[in-house]
Scaffold this motif. Structure first.
Motif, PDB file in Angstrom:
ATOM      1  N   ALA A   1       0.921  -1.112  -0.011  1.00 52.83           N
ATOM      2  CA  ALA A   1       0.157  -0.143  -0.182  1.00 52.83           C
ATOM      3  C   ALA A   1       0.797   1.250   0.000  1.00 52.83           C
ATOM      4  CB  ALA A   1      -0.885  -0.063   1.285  1.00 52.83           C
ATOM      5  N   ARG A   2       0.425   2.303  -0.686  1.00 52.75           N
ATOM      6  CA  ARG A   2       1.218   3.528  -0.667  1.00 52.75           C
ATOM      7  C   ARG A   2       1.045   3.964   0.767  1.00 52.75           C
ATOM      8  NH1 ARG A   2       1.704   6.835  -4.946  1.00 52.75           N
ATOM      9  NH2 ARG A   2       2.425   8.262  -3.542  1.00 52.75           N
ATOM     10  N   VAL A   3       2.538   4.680   1.048  1.00 52.97           N
ATOM     11  CA  VAL A   3       2.590   5.090   2.441  1.00 52.97           C
ATOM     12  C   VAL A   3       1.679   6.357   2.541  1.00 52.97           C
ATOM     13  CG1 VAL A   3       4.244   6.386   3.953  1.00 52.97           C
ATOM     14  CG2 VAL A   3       5.109   4.145   2.903  1.00 52.97           C
ATOM     15  N   ALA A   4       1.798   7.305   1.501  1.00 51.83           N
ATOM     16  CA  ALA A   4       1.367   8.608   1.521  1.00 51.83           C
ATOM     17  C   ALA A   4      -0.060   8.656   1.429  1.00 51.83           C
ATOM     18  CB  ALA A   4       1.629   9.214   0.285  1.00 51.83           C
ATOM     19  N   VAL A   5      -0.836   7.376   0.741  1.00 51.84           N
ATOM     20  CA  VAL A   5      -2.252   7.204   0.889  1.00 51.84           C
ATOM     21  C   VAL A   5      -2.553   6.789   2.213  1.00 51.84           C
ATOM     22  CG1 VAL A   5      -4.125   5.834  -0.143  1.00 51.84           C
ATOM     23  CG2 VAL A   5      -2.108   6.690  -1.690  1.00 51.84           C
ATOM     24  N   VAL A   6      -1.872   5.882   2.873  1.00 49.86           N
ATOM     25  CA  VAL A   6      -2.336   5.377   4.212  1.00 49.86           C
ATOM     26  C   VAL A   6      -2.238   6.862   5.222  1.00 49.86           C
ATOM     27  CG1 VAL A   6      -1.565   4.184   6.315  1.00 49.86           C
ATOM     28  CG2 VAL A   6      -1.055   3.309   3.831  1.00 49.86           C
TER      29      VAL A   6
ATOM     30  N   GLN B   1       6.829  -9.902  -8.125  1.00 53.14           N
ATOM     31  CA  GLN B   1       5.851 -10.510  -7.626  1.00 53.14           C
ATOM     32  C   GLN B   1       4.897  -9.792  -6.647  1.00 53.14           C
ATOM     33  OE1 GLN B   1       9.134 -11.627  -7.027  1.00 53.14           O
ATOM     34  NE2 GLN B   1       9.059 -13.049  -8.908  1.00 53.14           N
ATOM     35  N   ASP B   2       5.311  -8.538  -5.894  1.00 50.23           N
ATOM     36  CA  ASP B   2       4.659  -7.643  -5.215  1.00 50.23           C
ATOM     37  C   ASP B   2       3.226  -7.011  -6.116  1.00 50.23           C
ATOM     38  OD1 ASP B   2       6.459  -8.015  -3.233  1.00 50.23           O
ATOM     39  OD2 ASP B   2       7.630  -6.528  -3.705  1.00 50.23           O
ATOM     40  N   VAL B   3       2.303  -6.984  -5.373  1.00 50.90           N
ATOM     41  CA  VAL B   3       0.923  -6.721  -5.696  1.00 50.90           C
ATOM     42  C   VAL B   3       0.624  -5.172  -5.053  1.00 50.90           C
ATOM     43  CG1 VAL B   3      -1.463  -7.187  -5.971  1.00 50.90           C
ATOM     44  CG2 VAL B   3       0.088  -8.796  -5.963  1.00 50.90           C
ATOM     45  N   LEU B   4       0.653  -4.224  -6.086  1.00 49.62           N
ATOM     46  CA  LEU B   4       0.154  -2.995  -5.475  1.00 49.62           C
ATOM     47  C   LEU B   4      -1.466  -2.680  -5.384  1.00 49.62           C
ATOM     48  CD1 LEU B   4       2.699  -1.032  -8.095  1.00 49.62           C
ATOM     49  CD2 LEU B   4       3.209  -2.156  -5.681  1.00 49.62           C
TER      50      LEU B   4
ATOM     51  N   GLU C   1      10.766   8.335  -7.131  1.00 46.92           N
ATOM     52  CA  GLU C   1      10.151   6.923  -6.747  1.00 46.92           C
ATOM     53  C   GLU C   1       8.926   7.164  -5.791  1.00 46.92           C
ATOM     54  OE1 GLU C   1      13.653   5.061  -4.735  1.00 46.92           O
ATOM     55  OE2 GLU C   1      13.070   5.920  -2.996  1.00 46.92           O
ATOM     56  N   LEU C   2       8.267   6.087  -5.822  1.00 48.84           N
ATOM     57  CA  LEU C   2       7.149   6.142  -5.038  1.00 48.84           C
ATOM     58  C   LEU C   2       7.228   5.058  -3.909  1.00 48.84           C
ATOM     59  CD1 LEU C   2       4.162   5.849  -7.544  1.00 48.84           C
ATOM     60  CD2 LEU C   2       5.118   7.856  -6.204  1.00 48.84           C
ATOM     61  N   LEU C   3       6.881   5.690  -2.480  1.00 49.24           N
ATOM     62  CA  LEU C   3       6.918   4.637  -1.153  1.00 49.24           C
ATOM     63  C   LEU C   3       5.977   3.865  -0.869  1.00 49.24           C
ATOM     64  CD1 LEU C   3       8.887   7.532   0.927  1.00 49.24           C
ATOM     65  CD2 LEU C   3       9.869   5.639  -0.419  1.00 49.24           C
ATOM     66  N   TRP C   4       6.145   2.561  -0.706  1.00 40.59           N
ATOM     67  CA  TRP C   4       5.081   1.616  -0.321  1.00 40.59           C
ATOM     68  C   TRP C   4       5.298   0.974   0.989  1.00 40.59           C
ATOM     69  CZ3 TRP C   4       1.022   0.931  -4.019  1.00 40.59           C
ATOM     70  CH2 TRP C   4       1.258   1.662  -5.323  1.00 40.59           C
ATOM     71  N   ILE C   5       4.368   0.364   1.488  1.00 39.31           N
ATOM     72  CA  ILE C   5       4.564  -0.329   2.835  1.00 39.31           C
ATOM     73  C   ILE C   5       3.669  -1.816   2.708  1.00 39.31           C
ATOM     74  CG2 ILE C   5       2.659   0.935   3.824  1.00 39.31           C
ATOM     75  CD1 ILE C   5       3.891   0.446   6.483  1.00 39.31           C
ATOM     76  N   ARG C   6       4.242  -2.913   3.301  1.00 37.18           N
ATOM     77  CA  ARG C   6       3.437  -4.105   3.192  1.00 37.18           C
ATOM     78  C   ARG C   6       2.321  -3.966   3.908  1.00 37.18           C
ATOM     79  NH1 ARG C   6       7.556  -8.966   5.174  1.00 37.18           N
ATOM     80  NH2 ARG C   6       5.569  -9.751   5.992  1.00 37.18           N
ATOM     81  N   VAL C   7       1.092  -4.342   3.391  1.00 41.90           N
ATOM     82  CA  VAL C   7      -0.369  -4.291   3.952  1.00 41.90           C
ATOM     83  C   VAL C   7      -0.166  -4.975   5.329  1.00 41.90           C
ATOM     84  CG1 VAL C   7      -2.553  -5.047   3.540  1.00 41.90           C
ATOM     85  CG2 VAL C   7      -1.362  -4.084   1.728  1.00 41.90           C
ATOM     86  N   ASP C   8       0.513  -6.344   5.229  1.00 41.37           N
ATOM     87  CA  ASP C   8       0.198  -7.031   6.625  1.00 41.37           C
ATOM     88  C   ASP C   8       0.855  -6.357   7.744  1.00 41.37           C
ATOM     89  OD1 ASP C   8       2.856  -7.461   5.218  1.00 41.37           O
ATOM     90  OD2 ASP C   8       3.088  -9.102   6.502  1.00 41.37           O
TER      91      ASP C   8
ATOM     92  N   PRO D   1       1.966   3.451   9.445  1.00 38.20           N
ATOM     93  CA  PRO D   1       3.071   3.325   8.367  1.00 38.20           C
ATOM     94  C   PRO D   1       4.286   3.785   8.956  1.00 38.20           C
ATOM     95  CG  PRO D   1       1.746   5.492   8.248  1.00 38.20           C
ATOM     96  CD  PRO D   1       0.965   4.495   9.302  1.00 38.20           C
ATOM     97  N   ALA D   2       4.585   4.092  10.222  1.00 34.71           N
ATOM     98  CA  ALA D   2       6.114   4.167  10.561  1.00 34.71           C
ATOM     99  C   ALA D   2       5.846   3.514  12.040  1.00 34.71           C
ATOM    100  CB  ALA D   2       6.344   5.877  10.907  1.00 34.71           C
ATOM    101  N   GLY D   3       5.250   2.376  12.221  1.00 35.72           N
ATOM    102  CA  GLY D   3       5.237   1.680  13.244  1.00 35.72           C
ATOM    103  C   GLY D   3       6.366   0.616  13.557  1.00 35.72           C
TER     104      GLY D   3
END
Length: 201
Positions: free
Chosen positions: A9-14, A81-84, A147-154, A163-165
């Motif tokens: 998931a996008r960090v900025a969107v979260v 293999q990662d899904v956005l 570049e865009l920043l993403w974080i694992r959904v799990d 997003p910064a836990g």
């Protein structure tokens, strides 16, 4: 999800997901609250609320700035293999997970109007403005790094996992054309959405 990949998931969107609901709930609560004389009177309540709005926006907007910077600098490239995750799905999931906190915050802001009119609502609105400022800062970092920043959904679904836990080990990155959200987490322009692939980096 593709075998061996991760949902991202996008960090900025979260970060940005809570901005709109907090802002509008705060505006409504302040609008209702200003109708109540309260213990302090409307004038003092509005002045106190304005101060709370500015302070809250600054605190929320700058919270964990160093941690976000460290994670952004340590971002690793997303794999094939990662899904956005779509922007709408990310925002909807955040709001569903925080809906009771939003309701409680709104009710608390309404209740506080009997003591200090409008102040609680303006505090809520300030939190929403602060999240918007934070998402904008992340967007500037993304544009600067191209570049865009993403974080694992799990990691987001874990208890206390923001997003910064603490569970977040590193962000992942893609090119700026990936996904359906622009730098900073906002909607892409119509022309950009037409030529941007979604789903995979």
């Amino acid at each position: 999800m593709t075998r061996g990949g991760q949902g991202l998931a996008r960090v900025a969107v979260v970060v940005r997901a809570g901005a709109a609901p907090l802002w509008w709930l705060g505006v409504v609560a302040a609008g209702i609250g200003v109708l109540v004389p309260g213990l302090t009177g409307r004038r003092i309540g509005v002045m106190a609320g304005a101060a709370l709005f500015l302070v809250t926006a600054a605190v929320v907007g700058g919270a964990r700035r160093k941690r976000y910077g460290e994670l952004a600098r340590g971002a690793v490239r997303a794999g094939k293999q990662d899904v956005l995750q779509d922007r709408r799905v990310t925002a909807r999931n955040w709001r569903r997970g925080h809906r009771w906190w939003l309701v409680l915050g709104f009710l608390a802001a309404l209740g506080s109007a009997f003591a200090v009119p409008a102040a609680g609502g303006m505090l809520l609105a300030g939190a929403g403005a602060g999240l918007r400022l934070k998402a904008g800062r992340i967007g500037r970092v993304e544009r600067g790094a191209d570049e865009l920043l993403w974080i694992r959904v799990d990691w987001l679904s874990a208890r206390g996992g923001g997003p910064a836990g603490k569970r977040v080990k590193a962000y992942r990155s893609t090119g700026v054309a990936a996904g359906d959200a622009a730098p900073g987490g906002g909607r892409r322009a119509v022309a950009d959405r037409a030529r941007v692939p979604s789903g995979r980096p």
